[in-house]
Design a protein around this motif. Sequence first.
Motif, PDB file in Angstrom:
ATOM      1  N   ASP A 191       0.863  -1.173   0.000  1.00  0.00           N
ATOM      2  CA  ASP A 191       0.000   0.000   0.000  1.00  0.00           C
ATOM      3  C   ASP A 191       0.905   1.230   0.000  1.00  0.00           C
ATOM      4  OD1 ASP A 191      -2.375   1.434   0.101  1.00  0.00           O
ATOM      5  OD2 ASP A 191      -2.405   1.470   2.290  1.00  0.00           O
ATOM      6  N   PHE A 192       1.495   1.518  -1.175  1.00  0.00           N
ATOM      7  CA  PHE A 192       2.644   2.417  -1.237  1.00  0.00           C
ATOM      8  C   PHE A 192       2.322   3.880  -1.504  1.00  0.00           C
ATOM      9  CE2 PHE A 192       1.885   0.792  -5.513  1.00  0.00           C
ATOM     10  CZ  PHE A 192       1.893   1.953  -6.272  1.00  0.00           C
ATOM     11  N   GLU A 193       1.097   4.187  -1.955  1.00  0.00           N
ATOM     12  CA  GLU A 193       0.827   5.525  -2.498  1.00  0.00           C
ATOM     13  C   GLU A 193       1.133   6.665  -1.515  1.00  0.00           C
ATOM     14  OE1 GLU A 193      -1.499   2.777  -5.060  1.00  0.00           O
ATOM     15  OE2 GLU A 193      -1.182   2.972  -2.898  1.00  0.00           O
ATOM     16  N   GLU A 194       0.690   6.515  -0.271  1.00  0.00           N
ATOM     17  CA  GLU A 194       0.847   7.606   0.686  1.00  0.00           C
ATOM     18  C   GLU A 194       2.319   7.886   0.981  1.00  0.00           C
ATOM     19  OE1 GLU A 194      -0.540   8.693   5.262  1.00  0.00           O
ATOM     20  OE2 GLU A 194      -1.682   7.237   4.093  1.00  0.00           O
ATOM     21  N   GLN A 227     -17.479  11.589 -16.118  1.00  0.00           N
ATOM     22  CA  GLN A 227     -16.417  10.715 -16.598  1.00  0.00           C
ATOM     23  C   GLN A 227     -15.357  10.531 -15.507  1.00  0.00           C
ATOM     24  OE1 GLN A 227     -14.903  12.219 -20.323  1.00  0.00           O
ATOM     25  NE2 GLN A 227     -16.516  11.214 -21.472  1.00  0.00           N
ATOM     26  N   PRO A 228     -15.684   9.838 -14.427  1.00  0.00           N
ATOM     27  CA  PRO A 228     -14.708   9.637 -13.345  1.00  0.00           C
ATOM     28  C   PRO A 228     -13.562   8.744 -13.799  1.00  0.00           C
ATOM     29  CG  PRO A 228     -16.631   8.258 -13.009  1.00  0.00           C
ATOM     30  CD  PRO A 228     -16.948   9.145 -14.180  1.00  0.00           C
ATOM     31  N   ILE A 229     -12.420   8.924 -13.159  1.00  0.00           N
ATOM     32  CA  ILE A 229     -11.265   8.075 -13.433  1.00  0.00           C
ATOM     33  C   ILE A 229     -11.135   7.088 -12.278  1.00  0.00           C
ATOM     34  CG2 ILE A 229      -8.764   8.003 -13.674  1.00  0.00           C
ATOM     35  CD1 ILE A 229      -8.883  10.722 -15.001  1.00  0.00           C
ATOM     36  N   PHE A 230     -11.249   5.814 -12.605  1.00  0.00           N
ATOM     37  CA  PHE A 230     -11.150   4.787 -11.578  1.00  0.00           C
ATOM     38  C   PHE A 230      -9.726   4.242 -11.537  1.00  0.00           C
ATOM     39  CE2 PHE A 230     -15.673   4.794 -12.705  1.00  0.00           C
ATOM     40  CZ  PHE A 230     -16.214   5.025 -11.448  1.00  0.00           C
ATOM     41  N   SER A 231      -9.201   4.073 -10.322  1.00  0.00           N
ATOM     42  CA  SER A 231      -7.799   3.691 -10.146  1.00  0.00           C
ATOM     43  C   SER A 231      -7.661   2.977  -8.806  1.00  0.00           C
ATOM     44  CB  SER A 231      -6.917   4.936 -10.160  1.00  0.00           C
ATOM     45  OG  SER A 231      -7.273   5.791  -9.073  1.00  0.00           O
ATOM     46  N   LYS A 232      -6.421   2.732  -8.407  1.00  0.00           N
ATOM     47  CA  LYS A 232      -6.185   2.066  -7.132  1.00  0.00           C
ATOM     48  C   LYS A 232      -6.755   2.872  -5.971  1.00  0.00           C
ATOM     49  CE  LYS A 232      -2.545  -0.055  -4.343  1.00  0.00           C
ATOM     50  NZ  LYS A 232      -1.105  -0.382  -4.257  1.00  0.00           N
ATOM     51  N   SER A 233      -6.619   4.191  -6.041  1.00  0.00           N
ATOM     52  CA  SER A 233      -7.133   5.029  -4.961  1.00  0.00           C
ATOM     53  C   SER A 233      -8.628   5.311  -5.102  1.00  0.00           C
ATOM     54  CB  SER A 233      -6.361   6.358  -4.920  1.00  0.00           C
ATOM     55  OG  SER A 233      -6.456   7.028  -6.168  1.00  0.00           O
ATOM     56  N   SER A 438     -14.694  -4.729  -6.062  1.00  0.00           N
ATOM     57  CA  SER A 438     -13.997  -3.445  -6.132  1.00  0.00           C
ATOM     58  C   SER A 438     -12.712  -3.638  -6.922  1.00  0.00           C
ATOM     59  CB  SER A 438     -13.689  -2.964  -4.707  1.00  0.00           C
ATOM     60  OG  SER A 438     -13.184  -1.653  -4.714  1.00  0.00           O
ATOM     61  N   ILE A 439     -12.618  -2.991  -8.096  1.00  0.00           N
ATOM     62  CA  ILE A 439     -11.541  -3.306  -9.041  1.00  0.00           C
ATOM     63  C   ILE A 439     -10.872  -2.061  -9.614  1.00  0.00           C
ATOM     64  CG2 ILE A 439     -12.747  -5.425  -9.739  1.00  0.00           C
ATOM     65  CD1 ILE A 439     -13.333  -3.871 -12.430  1.00  0.00           C
ATOM     66  N   TYR A 440      -9.712  -2.263 -10.215  1.00  0.00           N
ATOM     67  CA  TYR A 440      -9.089  -1.266 -11.090  1.00  0.00           C
ATOM     68  C   TYR A 440      -8.162  -2.013 -12.040  1.00  0.00           C
ATOM     69  CZ  TYR A 440      -4.895  -1.603  -8.091  1.00  0.00           C
ATOM     70  OH  TYR A 440      -3.801  -2.062  -7.394  1.00  0.00           O
ATOM     71  N   VAL A 441      -7.802  -1.376 -13.137  1.00  0.00           N
ATOM     72  CA  VAL A 441      -6.894  -1.976 -14.116  1.00  0.00           C
ATOM     73  C   VAL A 441      -5.468  -1.592 -13.760  1.00  0.00           C
ATOM     74  CG1 VAL A 441      -6.139  -1.956 -16.523  1.00  0.00           C
ATOM     75  CG2 VAL A 441      -8.571  -2.095 -15.984  1.00  0.00           C
ATOM     76  N   HIS A 442      -4.610  -2.595 -13.688  1.00  0.00           N
ATOM     77  CA  HIS A 442      -3.183  -2.360 -13.440  1.00  0.00           C
ATOM     78  C   HIS A 442      -2.417  -2.592 -14.738  1.00  0.00           C
ATOM     79  CE1 HIS A 442       0.595  -2.234 -11.150  1.00  0.00           C
ATOM     80  NE2 HIS A 442       0.996  -3.156 -11.997  1.00  0.00           N
TER      81      HIS A 442
END
Length: 601
Positions: A191-194, A227-233, A438-442
Amino acid sequence: MTLQVANSPFDQKQTEILNQLLPSLTESQKTWLSGYLAASQGSEPAPAAASTPEATQEEVIATRTATILYGSETGNSQTLAEQLSDKLKGMQREVHVSSMDDFKAKKLKEVEDLFIITATHGEGDPPDNAIEFHEFLHSRKAPKLQGAKFSVLSLGDESYEHFCQTGLDFDKRLEELGAERIHPRVDCDVDFEELAEEWITGLLGVLEEQTEKSVKTNAAVPTPAEQPIFSKSNPYSAEVLDNIVLSGNTSKKETRHIEVSLEGSNLQFEPGDCLAIFPKNEPLLVKQVIETLEWNPEQTIPINKQGEIRSIQEALSSIFEISRLTKGLLEKAANHFDNEALQQLITDKAKVKAYLDGRDLLDLIIDYPPNALDPANIMHILRKIPARQYSIASSYKANPDEVHLTITTVRYQTWGRERNGVCSGEIADRIEPGDQLSIYVHKNPNFKFPFDEQTPVIMIGPGTGVAPFRGYIEEREELELKGKTWLFFGDQHFRSDFLYQVDWQKWLKQGYLTNMDVAFSRDQAEKIYVQQRMQEKAKELYTWLEEGAHIFVCGDEKYMAKDVHQTLETIVAQEGNKTEEEAKAYVNQLKKEKRYQRDVY
């Protein structure tokens, strides 16, 4: 200098007019004209006089070139490198970004500001595209780096013993070579983003302080609500369309084909990319943990530094990882459990390693009961549930509103209890069509396929490792691309474990798949694996390589990928009449040319 059509962007008539005008202008007229032209383009007027030769310290610092090198197995380091690059360019810095395998080692002695962003692979190893640079930096050929400045961001997984080892190696070695560390190394868990954002912000702050400037980065343009952007966060809540058991009734494994809707998500992917799923913990395990700790499941607790709160039930179900122990978790727990036996355990490295194997949070609180543990401290002990990544088994061009996955359910028994994989168990036991994931594309920039009919492609994917190759061939069919393609597939039994058999037979018949070799290890007394099939076709396989073939490997890293790699080197040595060292160099060159790519786990 007289203007000419050949040495200027003006046509013949314009050059004649300018050559008549320019000699007649005074110096003040030329200065005014240069300022006028600059202002008309929205720029500041050009200075009337050249700057003095003596550059200020601020100017010297500002002109230092930043070099960003990344070592990445799945693309996270590359994404962060590009983010850092954008911010440095916003500070008017000259920036060079490169993967470590594309960076010329001899250029290292020329770097000024060097920023390393690297993952650690497996048990402390560099990622594939960082191996050679790592070896060079630790060799006698590495140059002295006095005058260079550096900082390191390290990505890893705390569940491994040698957490963030590659980043630690680079950080230590750069200092040994004489470079100046201008910002401390930061080690990030999955969980590296922060922490990564904190490192980037801190690094930019140091650079701003050095240049004595206040650099403001452009605010991001808000995305339209429609048009939301879905991502890891910001993961997308996707509907499950289908959940089918692929394996036969007699199989010793349970492998499932999952179809998930992407309608309205704006998510797109390419063959080789992954779908990441944020799973939920097993309800029974959550219930047992809460009851053992004698907590009220409805009590609210903070879940992050920003002060967000959730009920204990929700926090342990959907936010924090409780199914796996790490060394870091034990050390943090020791600070809050007030348990002397746990304090003693963490001092013994061998015992810690043995204890972590196959245990979860319930084991820990039963074996080392905490004394009046405050639920609010959970956020300081447990890490967030990491997303599970699965190779995508379908083509976006063929199925733009859905994504397919191939998942084997993990079930095992250890320490007297039956246990399941967090994500695979949830999908097998608790997810039905109509439910949400709950998903996102990596994106996976290091596993990219060629799309032409001239390049031969060799694919090696035992078990669920065959998933990305199904997506690739499906996309070739959609694009009506044929050419030479060759699949090596293996599993335990032909009758129960031949995943997507009908698809492969169809594509063989249609010509989208040229060759297919299979190895079913348990259908005969002697176990046969894909590497044996490769060896049997060594001559033809080497011919394909000499014709420019790209080779892709997906699946188990610990055994299969290593055996396949060794077999590949053996085939090159045997069929190419090369020494062992020459064969290794040949395979390494395939890697450098992106003709040998692996997605292993």
